[in-house]
Scaffold this motif. Sequence first.
Motif, PDB file in Angstrom:
ATOM      1  N   GLY A  99       0.794  -1.231   0.000  1.00 14.66           N
ATOM      2  CA  GLY A  99       0.000   0.000   0.000  1.00 14.66           C
ATOM      3  C   GLY A  99       0.823   1.275   0.000  1.00 14.66           C
ATOM      4  O   GLY A  99       0.278   2.370  -0.193  1.00 14.66           O
ATOM      5  N   LEU A 100       2.123   1.172   0.196  1.00 16.46           N
ATOM      6  CA  LEU A 100       2.950   2.371   0.305  1.00 16.46           C
ATOM      7  C   LEU A 100       2.962   3.238  -0.953  1.00 16.46           C
ATOM      8  O   LEU A 100       2.865   4.465  -0.842  1.00 16.46           O
ATOM      9  N   PRO A 101       3.073   2.672  -2.146  1.00 15.75           N
ATOM     10  CA  PRO A 101       3.132   3.539  -3.330  1.00 15.75           C
ATOM     11  C   PRO A 101       1.884   4.406  -3.522  1.00 15.75           C
ATOM     12  O   PRO A 101       1.982   5.499  -4.094  1.00 15.75           O
ATOM     13  N   ASP A 102       0.736   3.946  -3.061  1.00 16.36           N
ATOM     14  CA  ASP A 102      -0.505   4.705  -3.234  1.00 16.36           C
ATOM     15  C   ASP A 102      -0.730   5.741  -2.140  1.00 16.36           C
ATOM     16  O   ASP A 102      -1.601   6.592  -2.257  1.00 16.36           O
ATOM     17  N   THR A 103       0.039   5.660  -1.053  1.00 20.08           N
ATOM     18  CA  THR A 103      -0.158   6.535   0.106  1.00 20.08           C
ATOM     19  C   THR A 103       0.864   7.655   0.075  1.00 20.08           C
ATOM     20  O   THR A 103       2.059   7.415   0.124  1.00 20.08           O
ATOM     21  N   SER A 125      14.850   7.692  13.426  1.00 17.14           N
ATOM     22  CA  SER A 125      16.203   7.175  13.679  1.00 17.14           C
ATOM     23  C   SER A 125      16.486   5.861  12.952  1.00 17.14           C
ATOM     24  O   SER A 125      17.574   5.301  13.079  1.00 17.14           O
ATOM     25  N   GLN A 126      15.528   5.380  12.179  1.00 14.51           N
ATOM     26  CA  GLN A 126      15.730   4.137  11.435  1.00 14.51           C
ATOM     27  C   GLN A 126      16.402   4.435  10.091  1.00 14.51           C
ATOM     28  O   GLN A 126      16.141   5.467   9.474  1.00 14.51           O
ATOM     29  N   PRO A 127      17.238   3.533   9.603  1.00  9.63           N
ATOM     30  CA  PRO A 127      17.967   3.793   8.348  1.00  9.63           C
ATOM     31  C   PRO A 127      17.040   3.751   7.129  1.00  9.63           C
ATOM     32  O   PRO A 127      16.038   3.049   7.116  1.00  9.63           O
ATOM     33  N   ASP A 128      17.427   4.518   6.117  1.00  6.64           N
ATOM     34  CA  ASP A 128      16.625   4.586   4.893  1.00  6.64           C
ATOM     35  C   ASP A 128      16.643   3.298   4.087  1.00  6.64           C
ATOM     36  O   ASP A 128      15.858   3.156   3.154  1.00  6.64           O
ATOM     37  N   ASP A 129      17.526   2.337   4.431  1.00  6.37           N
ATOM     38  CA  ASP A 129      17.472   1.062   3.717  1.00  6.37           C
ATOM     39  C   ASP A 129      16.303   0.207   4.223  1.00  6.37           C
ATOM     40  O   ASP A 129      15.976  -0.813   3.646  1.00  6.37           O
ATOM     41  N   LYS A 188       4.459   8.362  19.406  1.00  8.30           N
ATOM     42  CA  LYS A 188       5.065   7.025  19.433  1.00  8.30           C
ATOM     43  C   LYS A 188       5.858   6.749  18.146  1.00  8.30           C
ATOM     44  O   LYS A 188       6.973   6.252  18.186  1.00  8.30           O
ATOM     45  N   LEU A 189       5.271   7.095  17.013  1.00 10.65           N
ATOM     46  CA  LEU A 189       5.957   6.874  15.738  1.00 10.65           C
ATOM     47  C   LEU A 189       7.186   7.779  15.601  1.00 10.65           C
ATOM     48  O   LEU A 189       8.242   7.339  15.135  1.00 10.65           O
ATOM     49  N   ALA A 190       7.047   9.033  16.020  1.00 11.45           N
ATOM     50  CA  ALA A 190       8.151   9.995  15.895  1.00 11.45           C
ATOM     51  C   ALA A 190       9.319   9.650  16.815  1.00 11.45           C
ATOM     52  O   ALA A 190      10.454  10.060  16.554  1.00 11.45           O
ATOM     53  N   ALA A 191       9.057   8.896  17.858  1.00 11.05           N
ATOM     54  CA  ALA A 191      10.138   8.485  18.759  1.00 11.05           C
ATOM     55  C   ALA A 191      10.960   7.339  18.175  1.00 11.05           C
ATOM     56  O   ALA A 191      12.055   7.050  18.650  1.00 11.05           O
ATOM     57  N   LEU A 219       7.890   6.443   5.556  1.00 14.23           N
ATOM     58  CA  LEU A 219       7.298   7.265   6.611  1.00 14.23           C
ATOM     59  C   LEU A 219       8.055   8.579   6.804  1.00 14.23           C
ATOM     60  O   LEU A 219       7.442   9.619   7.042  1.00 14.23           O
ATOM     61  N   ASN A 220       9.364   8.531   6.709  1.00 13.69           N
ATOM     62  CA  ASN A 220      10.157   9.735   6.959  1.00 13.69           C
ATOM     63  C   ASN A 220      10.014  10.777   5.861  1.00 13.69           C
ATOM     64  O   ASN A 220      10.085  11.973   6.135  1.00 13.69           O
ATOM     65  N   ARG A 221       9.759  10.375   4.635  1.00 20.89           N
ATOM     66  CA  ARG A 221       9.658  11.359   3.546  1.00 20.89           C
ATOM     67  C   ARG A 221       8.207  11.777   3.258  1.00 20.89           C
ATOM     68  O   ARG A 221       7.978  12.777   2.576  1.00 20.89           O
ATOM     69  N   THR A 222       7.249  11.018   3.759  1.00 24.11           N
ATOM     70  CA  THR A 222       5.847  11.275   3.437  1.00 24.11           C
ATOM     71  C   THR A 222       5.262  12.345   4.352  1.00 24.11           C
ATOM     72  O   THR A 222       5.590  12.417   5.531  1.00 24.11           O
ATOM     73  N   ARG A 223       4.380  13.159   3.800  1.00 28.36           N
ATOM     74  CA  ARG A 223       3.702  14.219   4.553  1.00 28.36           C
ATOM     75  C   ARG A 223       2.873  13.595   5.668  1.00 28.36           C
ATOM     76  O   ARG A 223       2.178  12.596   5.454  1.00 28.36           O
TER      77      ARG A 223
END
Length: 195
Positions: free
Chosen positions: A51-55, A74-78, A67-70, A85-89
Amino acid sequence: MRKLVVVEFVTLDGVMQGLGSPDEDRDGGFEHGGWGAPYGDEMLGKWAMSGLPDTDAYLLGRRTYEKLAAFWPSQPDDNPMAAHLNRTRKYVATRSPRTFDWANTTALDAGVPDGVAALKDEPGGAIGVLGSGVLVQDLIAQDLVDEYQILLHPLLLGTGRRLFRGYDRPRRLRLVDSLVTTTGVVALTYRPERD
């Protein structure tokens, strides 16, 4: 118009509280945190990634955002989920003005339902709602949900906050997709039947 998709991990008795870790959410004396860990498998991972490509946006309640922001920044982009999640609005439904440390995060303009209606009117892909139990209750009550993606786990907890609570009237849903994983999780996709 953009689609608002509620994505929830629940037990067979409807509990959504404390999926990820033992200390994730102890409100009300909840002692079963981390109940989702034994049910992860390759099928569930592929389903989640599909579902990620459509979101291209997320709407989160304040507590879920915290909770998510904590964790995710800090997780790697790989890690494809972290990268997404880090690049999406991200929009946070909150009553108190605040600044957000997680990239691409802003407060929802106006309240629910006006702010959500404005988001849905913008061009773009699906708007995902993760967790956010209080917010989801408002979205359901205002008939703003376009799709439910429910990951039903073969587990009875007996206590904890449930996803579906009291409503003013019945709401009919239509099953549009399903998948059973190797651990017995059933991924169910429903769309409301609008009158």
